[in-house]
Scaffold this motif. Structure first.
Motif, PDB file in Angstrom:
ATOM      1  N   TYR A   1       0.844  -1.185   0.000  1.00 46.93           N
ATOM      2  CA  TYR A   1       0.000   0.000   0.000  1.00 46.93           C
ATOM      3  C   TYR A   1       0.885   1.243   0.000  1.00 46.93           C
ATOM      4  N   PHE A   2       0.279   2.396  -0.341  1.00 49.28           N
ATOM      5  CA  PHE A   2       1.005   3.657  -0.412  1.00 49.28           C
ATOM      6  C   PHE A   2       0.190   4.755   0.268  1.00 49.28           C
ATOM      7  N   THR A   3       0.912   5.794   0.738  1.00 51.24           N
ATOM      8  CA  THR A   3       0.248   6.945   1.347  1.00 51.24           C
ATOM      9  C   THR A   3       0.456   8.183   0.479  1.00 51.24           C
ATOM     10  N   GLU A   4      -0.329   9.213   0.734  1.00 46.75           N
ATOM     11  CA  GLU A   4      -0.165  10.483   0.028  1.00 46.75           C
ATOM     12  C   GLU A   4       1.125  11.192   0.435  1.00 46.75           C
ATOM     13  N   GLU A   5       1.724  10.748   1.556  1.00 46.00           N
ATOM     14  CA  GLU A   5       2.993  11.321   2.018  1.00 46.00           C
ATOM     15  C   GLU A   5       4.182  10.566   1.425  1.00 46.00           C
ATOM     16  N   HIS A   6       3.914   9.626   0.521  1.00 45.29           N
ATOM     17  CA  HIS A   6       4.927   8.871  -0.226  1.00 45.29           C
ATOM     18  C   HIS A   6       5.658   7.820   0.603  1.00 45.29           C
ATOM     19  N   GLU A   7       4.945   7.229   1.553  1.00 48.47           N
ATOM     20  CA  GLU A   7       5.471   6.036   2.220  1.00 48.47           C
ATOM     21  C   GLU A   7       4.834   4.815   1.569  1.00 48.47           C
ATOM     22  N   TRP A   8       5.568   3.700   1.585  1.00 55.64           N
ATOM     23  CA  TRP A   8       4.993   2.421   1.170  1.00 55.64           C
ATOM     24  C   TRP A   8       4.963   1.510   2.391  1.00 55.64           C
ATOM     25  N   ILE A   9       4.058   0.552   2.352  1.00 64.62           N
ATOM     26  CA  ILE A   9       3.921  -0.405   3.448  1.00 64.62           C
ATOM     27  C   ILE A   9       3.600  -1.769   2.849  1.00 64.62           C
ATOM     28  N   ASP A  10       4.431  -2.741   3.181  1.00 65.65           N
ATOM     29  CA  ASP A  10       4.182  -4.126   2.787  1.00 65.65           C
ATOM     30  C   ASP A  10       3.569  -4.846   3.974  1.00 65.65           C
TER      31      ASP A  10
ATOM     32  N   LYS B   1      19.447  18.176   0.246  1.00 62.13           N
ATOM     33  CA  LYS B   1      18.489  19.260   0.022  1.00 62.13           C
ATOM     34  C   LYS B   1      17.737  19.664   1.284  1.00 62.13           C
ATOM     35  N   ALA B   2      17.287  18.650   2.090  1.00 62.05           N
ATOM     36  CA  ALA B   2      16.378  18.954   3.195  1.00 62.05           C
ATOM     37  C   ALA B   2      16.253  17.762   4.138  1.00 62.05           C
ATOM     38  N   ALA B   3      15.670  18.026   5.289  1.00 61.21           N
ATOM     39  CA  ALA B   3      15.282  16.953   6.207  1.00 61.21           C
ATOM     40  C   ALA B   3      13.772  16.783   6.090  1.00 61.21           C
ATOM     41  N   SER B   4      13.314  15.557   6.204  1.00 60.49           N
ATOM     42  CA  SER B   4      11.891  15.291   6.046  1.00 60.49           C
ATOM     43  C   SER B   4      11.459  14.210   7.024  1.00 60.49           C
ATOM     44  N   ASP B   5      10.270  14.372   7.573  1.00 61.22           N
ATOM     45  CA  ASP B   5       9.706  13.339   8.443  1.00 61.22           C
ATOM     46  C   ASP B   5       9.169  12.200   7.594  1.00 61.22           C
ATOM     47  N   VAL B   6       9.262  11.002   8.151  1.00 59.04           N
ATOM     48  CA  VAL B   6       8.638   9.827   7.570  1.00 59.04           C
ATOM     49  C   VAL B   6       7.499   9.459   8.515  1.00 59.04           C
ATOM     50  N   TYR B   7       6.295   9.376   7.994  1.00 55.07           N
ATOM     51  CA  TYR B   7       5.118   9.136   8.820  1.00 55.07           C
ATOM     52  C   TYR B   7       4.743   7.658   8.827  1.00 55.07           C
ATOM     53  N   ALA B   8       4.183   7.209   9.928  1.00 57.19           N
ATOM     54  CA  ALA B   8       3.709   5.833  10.028  1.00 57.19           C
ATOM     55  C   ALA B   8       2.403   5.715   9.247  1.00 57.19           C
ATOM     56  N   PRO B   9       2.335   4.804   8.272  1.00 51.40           N
ATOM     57  CA  PRO B   9       1.093   4.631   7.514  1.00 51.40           C
ATOM     58  C   PRO B   9      -0.036   4.071   8.363  1.00 51.40           C
ATOM     59  N   ILE B  10       0.323   3.299   9.390  1.00 53.75           N
ATOM     60  CA  ILE B  10      -0.649   2.716  10.328  1.00 53.75           C
ATOM     61  C   ILE B  10      -0.008   2.700  11.720  1.00 53.75           C
ATOM     62  N   SER B  11      -0.811   2.436  12.728  1.00 50.94           N
ATOM     63  CA  SER B  11      -0.307   2.345  14.099  1.00 50.94           C
ATOM     64  C   SER B  11       0.216   0.946  14.384  1.00 50.94           C
ATOM     65  N   GLY B  12       1.188   0.886  15.293  1.00 55.01           N
ATOM     66  CA  GLY B  12       1.733  -0.401  15.692  1.00 55.01           C
ATOM     67  C   GLY B  12       2.944  -0.233  16.577  1.00 55.01           C
ATOM     68  N   GLU B  13       3.640  -1.339  16.825  1.00 57.15           N
ATOM     69  CA  GLU B  13       4.856  -1.315  17.628  1.00 57.15           C
ATOM     70  C   GLU B  13       6.023  -1.735  16.756  1.00 57.15           C
ATOM     71  N   VAL B  14       7.096  -0.948  16.795  1.00 60.30           N
ATOM     72  CA  VAL B  14       8.276  -1.232  15.988  1.00 60.30           C
ATOM     73  C   VAL B  14       8.938  -2.513  16.483  1.00 60.30           C
ATOM     74  N   THR B  15       9.138  -3.459  15.569  1.00 61.99           N
ATOM     75  CA  THR B  15       9.747  -4.746  15.932  1.00 61.99           C
ATOM     76  C   THR B  15      11.159  -4.902  15.379  1.00 61.99           C
ATOM     77  N   GLU B  16      11.497  -4.107  14.364  1.00 64.81           N
ATOM     78  CA  GLU B  16      12.812  -4.218  13.742  1.00 64.81           C
ATOM     79  C   GLU B  16      13.104  -2.933  12.984  1.00 64.81           C
ATOM     80  N   ILE B  17      14.386  -2.551  12.955  1.00 60.60           N
ATOM     81  CA  ILE B  17      14.797  -1.415  12.133  1.00 60.60           C
ATOM     82  C   ILE B  17      15.856  -1.898  11.148  1.00 60.60           C
ATOM     83  N   ASN B  18      16.025  -1.163  10.087  1.00 54.48           N
ATOM     84  CA  ASN B  18      17.002  -1.519   9.062  1.00 54.48           C
ATOM     85  C   ASN B  18      18.364  -0.944   9.458  1.00 54.48           C
TER      86      ASN B  18
END
Length: 123
Positions: free
Chosen positions: A4-13, A59-76
């Motif tokens: 899925y995709f958000t209007e803020e340009h995040e993707w979520i598998d 160019k800039a700093a930008s926030d990345v928004y959570a597409p849905i709520s949850g608990e972070v289980t792993e980071i890259n």
């Protein structure tokens, strides 16, 4: 696996109760060369449409928004040493974090690939 995709340009598998989140190829192209990524802590809660990570480019700093709520289980962890992975592989190796899905109903209203392409084409 559904993507899925958000209007803020995040993707979520989504796979079962786990979701992987990153930014789209369009987003990384707009940002330019990524030089730093700040990821959420494992175990921390994220809320739908609230900032969850930060990406900095030349160019800039930008926030990345959570597409849905949850608990972070792993980071890259790969992004610590090589934030440019977000540029070279934004929708694969350059993922940001994984989370346990709190409410699958929040997936409703997100765009599929065709809807996102149409959205970006209209920008």
């Amino acid at each position: 696996m559904a993507r899925y995709f958000t209007e803020e340009h995040e993707w979520i598998d989504v796979e079962g109760d786990t979701a992987t989140v990153g930014i789209t190829d369009y987003a990384q192209g707009q940002l330019g060369d990524i030089v730093f990524v700040e990821l959420p802590a494992v175990g921390s809660p994220v809320e739908k449409e609230k900032d969850a990570a930060v990406v900095e480019s030349v160019k800039a700093a930008s926030d990345v928004y959570a597409p849905i709520s949850g608990e972070v289980t792993e980071i890259n962890d790969s992004l610590d040493g090589d934030p440019a992975l977000v540029n070279s592989s934004p929708e694969e190796d350059g993922w940001f974090f994984k989370l346990t899905i709190a409410d699958k109903a929040q997936l409703e209203g997100l765009m599929d690939a065709a809807a996102y392409k149409s959205f970006v084409d209209g920008l």
